[in-house]
Structures are given as C-alpha cells and as structure tokens.
Enzyme design. Structure first.
Site, short mmCIF file in Angstrom:
data_model
loop_
_atom_site.label_atom_id
_atom_site.label_comp_id
_atom_site.label_asym_id
_atom_site.label_seq_id
_atom_site.Cartn_x
_atom_site.Cartn_y
_atom_site.Cartn_z
N ASP A 11 32.98 38.17 31.22
CA ASP A 11 33.26 38.30 32.64
C ASP A 11 34.11 37.11 33.08
O ASP A 11 33.69 35.96 32.95
CB ASP A 11 31.90 38.29 33.37
N ILE A 12 35.26 37.38 33.63
CA ILE A 12 36.19 36.28 33.96
C ILE A 12 35.65 35.39 35.08
O ILE A 12 35.99 34.21 35.15
CB ILE A 12 37.60 36.83 34.28
N VAL A 34 38.40 43.84 38.60
CA VAL A 34 38.28 42.38 38.44
C VAL A 34 38.56 41.68 39.78
O VAL A 34 37.95 40.64 40.09
CB VAL A 34 39.19 41.90 37.29
N ASP A 35 39.42 42.25 40.58
CA ASP A 35 39.75 41.69 41.91
C ASP A 35 38.48 41.64 42.78
O ASP A 35 38.16 40.59 43.38
CB ASP A 35 40.82 42.61 42.54
N THR A 119 45.61 47.22 33.27
CA THR A 119 45.08 48.26 32.35
C THR A 119 43.84 48.97 32.88
O THR A 119 43.26 49.80 32.17
CB THR A 119 44.77 47.67 30.95
N GLY A 120 43.44 48.67 34.11
CA GLY A 120 42.32 49.39 34.73
C GLY A 120 42.86 50.42 35.72
O GLY A 120 43.50 51.40 35.33
N1 AR6 Z 1 36.04 40.19 34.08
C1 AR6 Z 1 37.05 40.50 33.23
N2 AR6 Z 1 37.69 41.69 33.24
C2 AR6 Z 1 37.27 42.60 34.15
C3 AR6 Z 1 36.23 42.35 35.08
C4 AR6 Z 1 35.61 41.07 35.02
N3 AR6 Z 1 34.63 40.73 35.85
N4 AR6 Z 1 36.08 43.46 35.85
C5 AR6 Z 1 36.97 44.38 35.42
N5 AR6 Z 1 37.69 43.87 34.38
P1 AR6 Z 1 41.54 46.36 37.18
P2 AR6 Z 1 44.47 46.57 37.47
C6 AR6 Z 1 38.78 44.50 33.60
O1 AR6 Z 1 41.38 47.77 37.61
O2 AR6 Z 1 44.54 47.68 36.50
C7 AR6 Z 1 42.02 46.47 42.03
O3 AR6 Z 1 41.39 47.32 42.93
C8 AR6 Z 1 38.88 45.99 33.58
O4 AR6 Z 1 37.93 46.54 32.67
O5 AR6 Z 1 40.61 45.34 37.72
O6 AR6 Z 1 45.49 45.46 37.38
C9 AR6 Z 1 43.12 45.63 42.68
O7 AR6 Z 1 42.83 45.34 44.02
C10 AR6 Z 1 40.32 46.18 33.09
O8 AR6 Z 1 40.37 46.08 31.67
O9 AR6 Z 1 43.05 45.82 37.51
C11 AR6 Z 1 44.32 46.49 42.53
O10 AR6 Z 1 44.43 47.42 43.58
C12 AR6 Z 1 41.04 44.97 33.67
O11 AR6 Z 1 40.01 44.09 34.15
C13 AR6 Z 1 44.11 47.21 41.23
O12 AR6 Z 1 42.69 47.26 41.05
C14 AR6 Z 1 41.98 45.29 34.80
O13 AR6 Z 1 41.47 46.35 35.60
C15 AR6 Z 1 44.69 46.47 40.05
O14 AR6 Z 1 44.57 47.24 38.90
#
Ligand code: AR6
Length: 171
Positions: A11-12, A34-35, A119-120
């Site tokens: 978890d970041i 993650v945001d 990638t999410g």
């Molecule tokens: N620690 C590390 N990685 C994580 C965590 C965590 N706590 N939580 C999720 N991930 P995403 P994006 C991973 O969707 O694709 C948001 O709503 C997750 O499994 O967070 O850049 C923003 O506000 C995935 O592999 O980011 C934007 O609107 C990775 O983080 C949008 O999502 C990225 O997934 C950005 O989308």
C-alpha cells in the site's frame, strides 16, 4: 545507474519514502483508487493544498506536503486515459514519471515511491505501462545525482510480477 530501483507489493500510503506519487486526475480533487486512499490517509491539509493548486494537465505533476502521511511530500501526476494507444498515451505516461522525478530533484527528495499510474480506472494495459514506467525511471536515474531510491509499490501480486518481469526484460 546511481539510484536504485526496487519493487514491493503493498500500500503506497504506508511507505516511508521522502515522497509518494499519486495517480491523480486533472481536478486534483481526489477520486477512487490510489488517489482516494492517499487523500484519506493524508487528511484535509492535502485536500486544501490541492484545491489551491486547482489543476494539473495530463502528463504533468505538482507537489504538496504529505499531511498525515509518513512521506513528507506527495507528488500528484495525471496519467493518460487509455484510448487504444492512438492519443499519445505512451509519451504522456513517460512524461508523468519524468516530471515527477524532476519535481523530486528540485525538492532534494532522495527516495520516492510510485504506484502503477493509469493502469486502474484509466485502463492502460499493465504490461505496456510497466515497460514504460521502468524504462523511463531507469533512464532518468542515469542522469540524476540526487535520487537514491525509486520504489514501485504494486497493489497486487500480479501487478508486482508484471513490473518485475518488465524490469528483467530491460536488463
Ligand atoms: N497503494 C498502491 N497502489 C494502489 C493503491 C494503494 N493504496 N490503491 C490502488 N492502487 P487507479 P489510474 C493501484 O485507478 O488508473 C482515480 O479515481 C491500483 O490497483 O488508482 O491512474 C483518480 O482520481 C492500480 O494498479 O489510477 C483518477 O480519476 C493503480 O493503483 C483515476 O482514478 C492505479 O489505479 C486515475 O486512474
């Protein structure tokens, strides 16, 4: 290469690096994934700083303090939404990593943790994104005198395996 690249599954928000990177959206107002996790863990000071900054274009990065996090700073970068690869997504994704590292250097940040940007919710295929992430970071580290560690923090075992594999292919 002067700095070191490492990979952890985790978890970041819990990382003890000087800075962690947030995969934000252009509004900087928080969101899911993650945001959402970073905004929740950092607390209201982060929301307020982001609100004041107001906007960040895709491929760029901005910096705030870390609020209640262990990390002193959060670097917010906006990854590209995947549209099939025809809208400059690879270059925009590489820019996210480069601009985040540039900001880190300006603040004399020595250790920094990245999530898997785009990638999410943004749908970037992870194999392609991982290749760009590790290549861009390792190229950057060849020119950096201040950054000592870049840690990729992957949320699942599968994502971790994909990043480690991409790094092996680079060697
Ligand atoms: N620690 C590390 N990685 C994580 C965590 C965590 N706590 N939580 C999720 N991930 P995403 P994006 C991973 O969707 O694709 C948001 O709503 C997750 O499994 O967070 O850049 C923003 O506000 C995935 O592999 O980011 C934007 O609107 C990775 O983080 C949008 O999502 C990225 O997934 C950005 O989308």
């Amino acid at each position: 290469m002067k700095g070191n690249i490492s990979f952890v599954k985790g978890d970041i928000t819990l990382q003890d690096t000087d800075a962690i990177v947030n995969a934000a959206n252009s509004s900087l107002l928080g969101g899911g994934g993650v945001d959402g996790a970073i905004h929740k863990a950092a607390g209201p000071a982060l929301d307020e700083e982001c609100r004041r900054i107001g906007y960040c274009p895709t491929g760029q990065a901005v910096i705030t303090t870390g609020g209640n996090l262990k990390a002193k700073y959060v670097i917010h970068t906006v990854g590209p939404i995947w549209h099939g690869g025809t809208r400059n997504e690879p270059e925009l994704l590489a820019s996210c990593y480069r601009n985040s590292l540039k900001l880190a250097e300006e603040k004399d940040i020595k250790t920094i943790a990245f999530p898997s940007i785009s990638t999410g919710a943004y749908g970037y295929p992870i194999e392609q994104a991982a290749h760009i992430a590790v290549k861009t970071v390792s190229d950057y580290l060849k020119t950096s005198n201040t950054i000592k560690e870049v840690r990729f923090v992957l949320f699942s075992k599968r994502d971790y395996d994909v990043y480690v594999e991409a790094y092996k292919e680079l060697q």
